[in-house]
Write an enzyme that holds these catalytic residues in place. Structure first.
Site, PDB file in Angstrom:
ATOM      1  N   HIS A   1     -19.533  60.159 -21.947  1.00  0.00           N
ATOM      2  CA  HIS A   1     -18.099  60.440 -22.014  1.00  0.00           C
ATOM      3  C   HIS A   1     -17.423  59.392 -22.883  1.00  0.00           C
ATOM      4  O   HIS A   1     -16.365  58.866 -22.548  1.00  0.00           O
ATOM      5  CB  HIS A   1     -17.482  60.433 -20.610  1.00  0.00           C
ATOM      6  N   TYR A   2     -18.031  59.094 -24.006  1.00  0.00           N
ATOM      7  CA  TYR A   2     -17.487  58.065 -24.899  1.00  0.00           C
ATOM      8  C   TYR A   2     -16.079  58.431 -25.349  1.00  0.00           C
ATOM      9  O   TYR A   2     -15.794  59.586 -25.655  1.00  0.00           O
ATOM     10  CB  TYR A   2     -18.355  57.921 -26.160  1.00  0.00           C
TER      11      TYR A   2
END
Length: 409
Positions: free
Chosen positions: A343-344
C-alpha cells in the site's frame, strides 16, 4: 462464506470487535464481510473491464512504451513548462512525444508511489544535491520530492489447523476503533503454493530489509529458507492485521540515473510509537480470536499462543534479524515480522509537491495523479481510492477544458 472465514468472523465478535455490520462496503468500526471481484456466476471482474465504457475517439494507447524522462522548456519562460516525454519501446529504441500547442494541453504522470517521484527526479525535479550527485540536469530544486513515503505495515500469525480448511482470501475484516484492520486467509495454497504468494521474498517482502542489505544474496537466502519449511506450516491459515495511516514516514532516493532500476525506498515501519502500539493492540485482538470458542476447531490445543508466535517469527517472511523474546514482547514481534502489503503512498504529496489540483508546484503543464500524492491511506486496498481519484480528476479536467472552450466561443 465457508468454515474458516465464518470462524474468524465469529471470533472477532467474541473478541469484542462490534457491532456486526454484515455485508457492506462501508468502513465503519466493527466486523463485516467485504466486497468481491467475482459476480454471481463466478466470473472475475477487474479494472480493465471499465475500458468498455471508454470513448476511444482520439485516444492512442502505446504498449511497451516506457517513459524515461519528462522534457521541459525553460528558455525565455518565467518557469519550466513540460512539453514532451522521452520513451523507449520494447526493443530499447528511444522516441519522443510532444504536446500540441494549446494552453490546456498537459502531461499527466501516473507512475505510482514509487515511479512518479523517481521519474520527476530523473527529469530534473527534486533535491538539488541528490540530482547533481547522479549527474542529472536541474530543472527545479524541489527537496520534498520523494519525501513522506509510507506503507501500511502488515503482521500476521500463522495458525496450523488440525482440520481441513477451504482456500480463501480476504473476506472478513474487523475494523477496530484504534486503527488496526484484522483479516484472514486460509488453505494449503493460501500463500500461493510454491511461490508463497504474499509472503514471497520475490515479490516485495525484502522491502522490509534496510536498502543496503537488499541484494541477490539476501534474496537467494530468503528463497532457500522458504523452500526448507515443512509443508505442514501451510496447512491452515493466517490472521493478519494492518495499520491504517500510518504515521511513520520515510523517503525515496535514486539508486542511479537508469530509469529501469528500482529506486531505494525506506518506509521506517513502526518508527512512530503510536504505529507500534496499534500493531500490538491488533495482535492482542488476533490472539483473542485464536483463543475464541468459534475458532477452536481450527487450532491445535497443544500449540500455545507463545508457540504460534515463535513459529511465525521463525518463518522467513522477511530477512530482518530475529530476537528470542517475541513471544513475551509483542512490540518485538511487530518489528521482527513486519511485512509489506504493497500500500505504498507518498513521495509527491498534495501541498508539498503538487497543489490541490494535482499540478506540480513550480512548473507548468504537468500533473501527478496517483497514490504518490496521498498523505494517508485508509488501510484497505488502495486500488478503489486511486481509481476514484482518477475518475474525479478526469471529470474536473474535462470541465476545465469545456469552460475554456465556451469562453473562447
Amino acid at each position: 462464506m465457508k468454515q474458516w472465514q465464518s470462524a474468524v468472523r465469529d471470533g472477532l465478535l467474541e473478541a469484542g470487535v462490534n457491532p456486526y455490520n454484515g455485508f457492506t462496503y462501508d468502513h465503519v468500526v466493527g466486523t463485516k464481510i467485504g466486497g468481491t471481484i467475482f459476480d454471481s456466476q463466478g466470473r472475475r471482474h477487474t479494472a480493465a473491464d471499465l475500458l468498455k465504457y471508454a470513448n476511444p475517439t482520439g485516444l492512442t494507447v502505446l504498449l511497451h512504451a516506457s517513459v524515461h524522462k519528462i522534457l521541459f522548456r525553460t528558455k525565455g519562460k518565467a518557469r519550466p513548462i513540460a512539453h514532451g516525454v522521452v520513451f523507449r519501446d520494447a526493443s530499447g529504441n528511444a522516441h519522443r512525444a510532444y504536446l500540441k500547442d494549446g494552453p490546456k494541453n498537459e502531461i499527466i504522470l501516473s507512475s505510482g508511489a514509487l515511479g512518479s517521484p523517481q521519474l520527476l527526479m530523473l527529469s530534473g525535479i527534486g533535491p538539488v544535491d541528490h540530482l547533481r550527485a547522479h549527474n542529472i540536469t536541474l530543472v527545479l530544486d524541489q527537496p520534498l520530492v520523494g519525501q513522506g513515503m509510507s506503507d501500511n505495515p502488515m503482521n500476521a500469525i500463522f495458525v496450523p489447523s488440525p482440520n481441513p480448511v477451504e482456500v480463501s482470501l480476504i473476506q472478513v475484516v474487523g475494523i477496530t476503533p484504534f486503527g488496526s484492520y484484522v483479516e484472514a486467509a486460509s488453505g494449503e495454497n493460501f500463500a500461493g503454493g510454491g511461490g508463497y504468494g504474499m509472503f514471497s521474498p520475490k515479490i516485495g517482502q525484502l522491502s522490509t530489509v534496510p536498502p543496503k542489505q537488499r541484494n541477490s544474496v539476501a534474496l537467494a537466502r530468503a528463497i532457500a529458507a522458504m523452500e526448507a519449511l515443512d509443508p505442514v506450516v501451510f496447512r491452515g491459515g493466517f490472521i493478519l492485521e494492518k495499520i491504517m495511516g500510518p504515521i511513520s514516514t520515510g523517503h525515496l532516493e535514486l539508486r542511479n540515473n537508469n530509469p529501469n532500476d528500482n529506486p531505494i525506498v525506506t518506509f521506517n515501519y513502526f518508527k512512530h510509537p503510536r504505529d507500534l502500539q496499534r500493531c500490538v493492540d491488533g495482535l492482542k485482538v488476533i490472539e483473542t480470536v485464536i483463543e475464541s470458542k468459534a475458532f477452536s476447531q481450527f487450532r491445535y490445543n497443544s500449540l500455545s499462543l507463545p508457540t504460534l508466535l515463535n513459529m511465525t517469527a521463525n518463518a522467513p517472511v522477511n530477512m530482518l534479524p530475529k530476537h528470542t523474546n517475541v513471544s513475551t514482547s509483542l512490540e518485538q514481534f511487530c518489528k521482527d515480522t513486519v511485512m509489506t502489503i504493497w500500500h505504498y503512498h507518498g513521495g509527491c504529496q498534495v501541498g508539498r509537491v503538487v497543489d490541490s489540483e494535482y499540478r506540480v508546484l513550480g512548473v507548468d503543464a504537468l500533473r501527478v495523479i496517483d497514490g504518490s500524492t496521498f498523505n494517508y491511506s485508509p488501510g484497505t486496498n488502495p486500488q478503489a481510492t486511486v481509481m476514484m481519484l482518477g475518475r474525479y480528476m478526469g471529470v474536473k479536467i474535462l470541465e476545465e477544458r469545456f469552460e475554456t472552450d465556451k469562453s473562447n466561443d
